[in-house]
Enzyme design. Structure first.
Site, PDB file in Angstrom:
ATOM      1  N   LYS A   1       3.560  -4.669   9.647  1.00 31.01           N
ATOM      2  CA  LYS A   1       3.904  -3.911   8.452  1.00 31.01           C
ATOM      3  C   LYS A   1       4.212  -4.881   7.319  1.00 31.01           C
ATOM      4  O   LYS A   1       5.115  -5.701   7.424  1.00 31.01           O
ATOM      5  CB  LYS A   1       5.111  -3.004   8.724  1.00 31.01           C
ATOM      6  CG  LYS A   1       5.489  -2.122   7.537  1.00 31.01           C
ATOM      7  CD  LYS A   1       6.594  -1.143   7.897  1.00 31.01           C
ATOM      8  CE  LYS A   1       6.918  -0.213   6.734  1.00 31.01           C
ATOM      9  NZ  LYS A   1       7.970   0.778   7.076  1.00 31.01           N
TER      10      LYS A   1
ATOM     11  N   ASP B   1      15.163   9.635   5.102  1.00 31.09           N
ATOM     12  CA  ASP B   1      13.759   9.982   4.855  1.00 31.09           C
ATOM     13  C   ASP B   1      13.148  10.554   6.138  1.00 31.09           C
ATOM     14  O   ASP B   1      12.026  10.217   6.519  1.00 31.09           O
ATOM     15  CB  ASP B   1      12.981   8.751   4.381  1.00 31.09           C
ATOM     16  CG  ASP B   1      11.648   9.130   3.737  1.00 31.09           C
ATOM     17  OD1 ASP B   1      11.473  10.316   3.395  1.00 31.09           O
ATOM     18  OD2 ASP B   1      10.789   8.251   3.586  1.00 31.09           O
TER      19      ASP B   1
END
Length: 458
Positions: free
Chosen positions: A121, A226
Site C-alpha cells: 500500500k 471510516d
C-alpha cells in the site's frame, strides 16, 4: 502518478545516492538548491548534474527555477526509494499488478522469494479527489503549511502501528509485515470488498459480526472513523476482515461519540438497502400506539465498557511514538488557512522548512548501504554547520560595544565560510561556463552574489 517499476532496473547506485541527497535536503528546504544536492551526494567522480538530468527523465524529481535552481522529490521518486529499501531488506523481490486504488492510496501485489504474494500500500495524500485532509483526517494541527510526502509517511506509520496492535489482540485485520516511508507491506486478504457483494447466505450473522467489531474496538479504546462497506472485506466463507486504519482515533476524542454513531449508521444503512434487513421493533407509547423503533438494536456509545484494554500505550511501544502521535493529532483544529494549488504542490512558506527539518529523516536502516548513508549524513551536517556556527557566534554578542569590536572578525569568518562553500560546490576547480555565458559577459559579480544568497539560505 502511475508506478512504472521497469525504470527501477536502469537506475544505478549514483542515481539512488542523488535521490537520497534530495530527500535529505528536503529536511529544511522545500526546493533543494542544486549546489546543496551536489555537496550532500559527494559523488566520487562528479557528474551530479548528469544524474539529476537522468532522474528528471524518469520523472523522479521535479525541477523548479522560479526563485533559484533546485529540485524536489515527486511521489514516484519517493516510491522508488521505499521499494529499493524494502527489496534490500528482503521483504519482497517483485512488484506485480495494481489491485486497488483509493482517494488516499494505491494497492499493488508484491511477491516474496518463495512465491508468497503480499499487498503493498502506497499512501498518496494530496490527490485532486481528496484534498480536504484538514477536515477529514486527524494528522496535523497548529500548522500553517505542510508537505504531502510528510503527511503520507505519517499516515503509513500510523496505519502500520494500528494494524500490528490490532492483530496482536485478535482482530480480523491483515498481517503487518513491514513499513518504510509511505509504503506499508501487509498480507494479501483473499476476499472481496463488501460493496461488491450482492448476496449473502447469512446476512444476519455477517451484520452481527460487523457490529460486534465496532463495539469491540470501542471496548479497546479505539474508533475506526471510516467503517463502511468499502473498508470491509469478506471471503467465500463469509469471514469478515477490516482494513484501512490511518484515521482511527481514541474513545477519549472530543468527537468520539459522533464518529462511533456514524460508523454504526453506515452499517445499518448498507444492510437495510442491500440485503433488506429489518431492525425495527414494535414499541407501544403512552397512548397505546404502536411505533416502529430501531434504536434498541443499535449499540450505545455511552453504555460500552471501555476498560477491556487500552491500545494507545501499546501503539506507542510498537513504533508509533508519542511525538509522531502529537504531530498527527495537530491538524483538525487549526489546519491550513488555504488549499494547495491544483497541481498538488506544497505551499511555499517558511513553516514547511520547520516541518521538513523535524520529520523527513533518513535512518541507516532505510538505505541499502549504511556506510554510504552515514557519509551522506555527514556531508549534509557539514553544509548545515557552516551557517549554524556563524549564528551561534553572532548570538553571543549581546552588548552594543562588543558587537562593534567583533564585527570585522565576524565578517571575515562569514566571507571565509562562503568562499569555502563555493570552492567545495565547484569541486575545488574553476567553474564551467554555462550556456548563457556569451549572452551575459561581464556580469560575474551578479552571479557570485546569487550564489552567496543561495548559500545564505543553507
Amino acid at each position: 502518478m502511475k508506478l512504472d517499476v521497469n525504470a527501477l532496473r536502469y537506475l544505478s547506485k549514483d542515481d539512488f545516492r542523488v535521490l537520497t541527497a534530495v530527500e535529505m535536503g528536503m529536511r529544511n528546504h522545500e526546493i533543494v538548491p542544486s549546489e546543496l544536492v551536489e555537496r550532500i551526494a559527494s559523488l566520487k567522480h562528479g557528474g551530479t548534474y548528469k544524474v539529476l538530468k537522468n532522474l528528471l527523465k524518469y520523472k523522479l524529481l521535479h525541477h523548479d527555477s522560479s526563485k533559484y535552481d533546485g529540485f524536489r522529490l515527486t511521489y514516484l521518486g519517493y516510491d522508488f526509494l521505499a521499494i529499493k529499501t524494502l527489496v534490500n531488506r528482503g521483504v519482497f523481490v517483485a512488484v506485480g499488478r495494481q489491485i486497488g486504488v483509493g482517494k488516499e492510496s494505491d494497492i499493488f501485489e508484491v511477491a516474496k522469494e518463495d512465491g508468497t504474494v503480499l499487498a503493498m500500500k502506497l499512501h498518496r495524500l494530496g490527490r485532486i479527489s481528496f484534498r480536504s485532509v484538514k477536515s477529514k483526517r486527524d494528522y496535523l494541527r497548529h500548522r500553517s503549511s505542510y508537505n504531502w510526502l510528510y503527511l503520507s509517511r505519517l499516515a503509513a506509520v500510523k496505519e502500520f502501528a494500528f494494524m500490528k496492535a490490532l492483530e496482536e489482540h485478535g482482530f480480523p485485520v491483515p498481517s503487518a509485515v513491514d513499513c518504510n516511508r509511505h509504503c506499508v507491506i501487509m498480507s494479501l486478504v483473499e476476499g472481496y470488498p463488501l460493496v461488491q457483494v450482492k448476496q449473502l447466505q447469512n446476512p444476519d450473522v455477517v451484520f452481527e459480526t460487523i457490529i460486534g467489531l465496532v463495539v469491540r474496538l470501542a471496548e479497546h479504546g479505539l474508533i475506526h472513523c471510516d467503517f463502511n462497506e468499502f473498508n470491509i472485506m469478506i471471503d467465500d466463507d463469509e469471514k469478515v476482515t477490516m482494513i484501512d486504519f490511518p484515521q482511527m482515533v481514541s474513545v477519549s476524542h472530543r468527537n468520539a461519540q459522533m464518529y462511533f454513531d456514524r460508523d454504526v449508521e453506515c452499517i445499518f444503512k448498507f444492510f437495510r438497502k442491500r440485503f433488506n434487513l429489518s431492525f425495527h421493533e414494535t414499541v407501544v407509547d403512552e397512548n397505546d400506539v404502536e411505533i416502529d423503533n430501531d434504536e434498541s438494536a443499535r449499540p450505545c456509545f455511552s453504555l460500552i465498557s471501555k476498560g477491556v484494554g487500552s491500545l494507545d500505550k501499546e501503539l506507542a511501544a510498537s513504533g508509533f511514538t508519542r511525538k509522531e502521535q502529537e504531530h498527527i493529532e495537530k491538524f483538525i483544529e487549526n489546519g491550513l488557512e488555504g488549499d494547495v494549488d491544483s497541481g498538488g504542490e506544497e505551499d511555499e512558506t517558511e513553516d514547511t522548512d520547520v516541518v521538513e527539518v523535524e520529520h523527513l529523516r533518513i535512518s541507516e536502516e532505510e538505505t541499502s548501504n549504511g556506510d554510504e548513508n552515514a557519509e551522506l549524513q555527514r556531508n549534509h551536517e557539514a553544509c548545515q554547520n557552516d551557517v549554524s556556527e556563524n549564528d551561534s557566534d553572532s548570538d553571543g554578542d549581546n552588548g552594543g560595544e562588543s558587537r562593534d569590536e567583533n564585527e570585522d572578525e565576524l565578517n571575515k569568518r562569514l566571507n571565509k565560510q562562503r568562499r569555502r562553500a563555493i570552492a567545495s560546490a565547484s569541486g575545488g576547480s574553476k567553474a564551467r561556463a554555462s550556456r548563457n555565458t556569451y549572452k551575459d559577459k561581464g556580469r560575474k559579480s551578479s552571479n557570485n552574489s546569487k550564489i552567496h544568497k543561495q548559500i545564505g539560505i543553507w
